[in-house]
Design an enzyme around this catalytic site. Structure first.
Site, PDB file in Angstrom:
ATOM      1  CB  SER A 124       2.442  16.200 -41.185  1.00 38.65           C
ATOM      2  OG  SER A 124       2.732  15.140 -42.035  1.00 38.65           O
ATOM      3  CG  HIS A 145      -0.739  18.623 -38.449  1.00 37.79           C
ATOM      4  ND1 HIS A 145       0.452  19.116 -37.973  1.00 37.79           N
ATOM      5  CD2 HIS A 145      -0.494  17.340 -38.808  1.00 37.79           C
ATOM      6  CE1 HIS A 145       1.362  18.164 -38.039  1.00 37.79           C
ATOM      7  NE2 HIS A 145       0.823  17.090 -38.538  1.00 37.79           N
ATOM      8  CD  GLU A 157       0.876  22.221 -35.767  1.00 37.18           C
ATOM      9  OE1 GLU A 157       1.866  22.531 -35.097  1.00 37.18           O
ATOM     10  OE2 GLU A 157       0.964  21.786 -36.926  1.00 37.18           O
ATOM     11  CG  ASN A 195       6.544  18.471 -37.700  1.00 36.60           C
ATOM     12  OD1 ASN A 195       6.934  17.882 -36.689  1.00 36.60           O
ATOM     13  ND2 ASN A 195       5.689  17.936 -38.554  1.00 36.60           N
TER      14      ASN A 195
END
Ligand SMILES: NC(=O)c1ccc[n+]([C@@H]2O[C@H](COP(=O)([O-])OP(=O)(O)OC[C@H]3O[C@@H](n4cnc5c(N)ncnc54)[C@H](O)[C@@H]3O)[C@@H](O)[C@H]2O)c1
Length: 516
Positions: A124, A145, A157, A195
């Site tokens: 991540s 991801h 992702e 993120n």
């Protein structure tokens, strides 16, 4: 690299922790033969046993057939050694988040699997380019991801490093689609898409808390009213402040300490004090059994107060909404569409939609009797909406303004005179970060929107907000914040600035479309 489609191919999941177990489940449910390996003896078998329990529970509720449960479990094979996986065509690693561990594992795997086997990492936060460094075939490594919990979260992702083969990224993208996921391509940059773009959701609230502008319950209520499923304070309490702080710190460090991503002293103090949120029983809120969560007072509707002269300033959805409400109540008003502000003028006093300046700045330069209100993103009557008076405003107007807001259908919540209030500054910053990600080729607009809606349940994607609001007012709002704080945080992305300059694209003077 020429690749056969990965659909139906045998695969290996390495790491039988929370993510690996979820990935194995999803792949097995999609019909793949899945080998599962964990360094810790017995961990893979234990993960399978746990999965059996949760699938049985789903079957008991009628959500899965007994046949599906049996088939899924049959397809998952815990293996005692990686050597058993020589014939797989895809490896997904979900081991501990450490570069050296991931690198050496993947190097070891290259000596076991065939030359056409795709290697995927569920990292991540680590650079896919860095993990690939030292592989014999770095082109076969791609980020895959997943989000937690894997069976429920639809986003994947697909992260390409500098050397990832485009065919590999495409094969994994289409594989994720066949598993019922929505795959989005991303370039390997700190935080990837979600993120990274999500940072301001926490950071703006933490900045407001640091300035003591409002209490957590008010900030949460206002952002929930804007359509976010959870307010930032309750969400950070759920995620755990240690985890949330660690992600912020890693994005900050990975961006060479760009102040735009600076972590917050408020959160650091919570972490240092062990106030980690739900898991420790206390974060912003008290999570002890029986503790009562504070909330903002309930909405109380009221009639429009009396006034002699009413004018609706500006154009766009907020001005329209004000006009419609007045008209529905049979109140006459003068439209001032060419005004340089949006809002309501009541016998000379102003109720202005925030443009990113503090009310007191407007009060100092233009008109003393002014109150600013936040961007109303919800059409729901009685939705919480923050407001703040200028220091110059007289007591009578400060008392009357929230009554007007209530009569206009908002659950008016007074906060300190922080520029951009709560929703406007948060959404503008989310848009800015998304525009920057696209500007830097991390993802495309549709990818950013899908990622934020599916990865963190945002009510709209950042570009959907942008198209409704307009790049020029968003950039102007951020410029006002930048002028107020004089730091790097509110630096407008070149991507947003370029859009603001592009005439005739999506800009309007103020909000329109879905932004109401
Ligand atoms: N937990 C999340 O919310 C989340 C979300 C997205 C991505 N990730 C990423 O997924 C990966 C795994 O995270 P997790 O939360 O499942 O961790 P976890 O601690 O639950 O599981 C990791 C597992 O890997 C095993 N392991 C460690 N080193 C190994 C090795 N060399 N070979 C085989 N097995 C090994 C451990 O024994 C453990 O069972 C990490 O890279 C993490 O960053 C986690």
């Amino acid at each position: 690299m020429t690749l056969k489609p990965l659909q139906g191919a045998p695969l290996l999941v390495v790491g039988a922790g929370i993510m690996g177990a979820g990935i194995a489940q999803v792949a097995a449910q999609a019909g793949h033969a899945v080998m599962l390996f964990d360094l810790r003896e017995g961990a893979a078998a234990q993960a399978k046993a746990q999965l059996a329990g949760s699938l049985d529970a789903l079957a008991a509720k009628g959500k899965l057939s007994a046949q599906d449960v049996a088939g899924t479990l049959e397809r998952i094979e815990p293996i005692p050694s990686l050597d058993a996986a020589a014939s797989v065509r895809l490896v997904v690693e979900a081991v501990v988040e450490k570069l050296d561990v991931k690198r050496s594992l993947l190097r070891q795997l290259e000596g076991i699997v065939g030359g056409d086997c795709v290697l995927a990492t569920n990292t991540s936060s680590i650079s896919v380019t860095a993990i690939a460094n030292g592989l014999r075939q770095p082109g076969r490594l791609v980020g895959m991801h997943f989000f937690n919990p894997v069976p429920l979260m639809r986003l994947v992702e697909v992260v390409s490093g500098l050397r990832t083969d485009a065919a590999v990224a495409q094969a994994v993208h289409s594989l994720a689609g066949s598993w019922g996921k929505v795959a989005v391509h991303a370039r390997s940059t700190p935080g990837f898409i979600v993120n990274r773009i999500a940072r301001p959701y926490y950071a703006e609230t933490l900045a407001l808390l640091q300035e003591r502008s409002a209490e957590p319950a008010l900030l949460d209520a206002c952002l929930r009213a804007a359509g976010f499923r959870m307010g930032p304070c309750e969400l950070m309490d759920l995620i755990g402040h240690d985890t949330n702080f660690a992600v912020t710190q890693s994005v900050f460090e990975a961006n060479f300490f760009d102040k735009r991503f600076a972590p917050s002293l408020v959160q650091r103090e919570l972490v240092d004090g062990g106030l980690l949120g739900r898991k420790s029983g206390r974060g912003f809120y008290d999570h002890a059994p029986g503790a009562v969560k504070p909330s903002v007072p309930a909405f109380e509707p009221m009639e429009l107060p009396a006034a002699t002269l009413l004018s609706v300033h500006g154009q766009g959805a907020v001005a329209r909404r004000l006009s419609d409400t007045l008209a529905a109540a049979g109140r006459g008003f003068e439209p001032v569409p060419d005004s340089d502000w949006v809002g309501l003028e009541i016998d000379g006093a102003q109720l202005r939609l925030t443009d990113g300046r503090a009310a007191s700045q407007v009060g100092a330069g233009e008109v003393a009797e002014v109150v600013v209100f936040d961007l109303p993103l919800s059409r729901d009557g009685g939705a919480a909406l923050s407001w703040a008076p200028a220091v110059q405003a007289g007591a009578a107007w400060v008392e009357a303004a929230p009554r007007w807001l209530r009569a206009l259908g908002f659950n008016a919540q007074r906060m300190a005179d922080a520029p951009g209030l709560v929703v406007a500054r948060t959404v503008a910053m989310l848009i800015n970060e998304a525009a920057d990600a696209v500007h830097q080729g991390v993802c495309d607009e549709a990818g950013a929107d899908a990622a934020m809606k599916l990865g963190v349940n945002y009510p709209q994607g950042p570009f959907e907000w942008l198209h409704g609001w307009g790049a020029a007012p968003v950039a102007a709002l951020l410029d006002a914040l930048d002028a107020h704080y004089r730091g790097e945080r509110y630096r407008v992305s070149p991507g947003l600035r370029m859009r603001a300059w592009q005439r005739g694209m999506v800009e309007s003077q103020d909000c329109k479309g879905d932004v109401v």
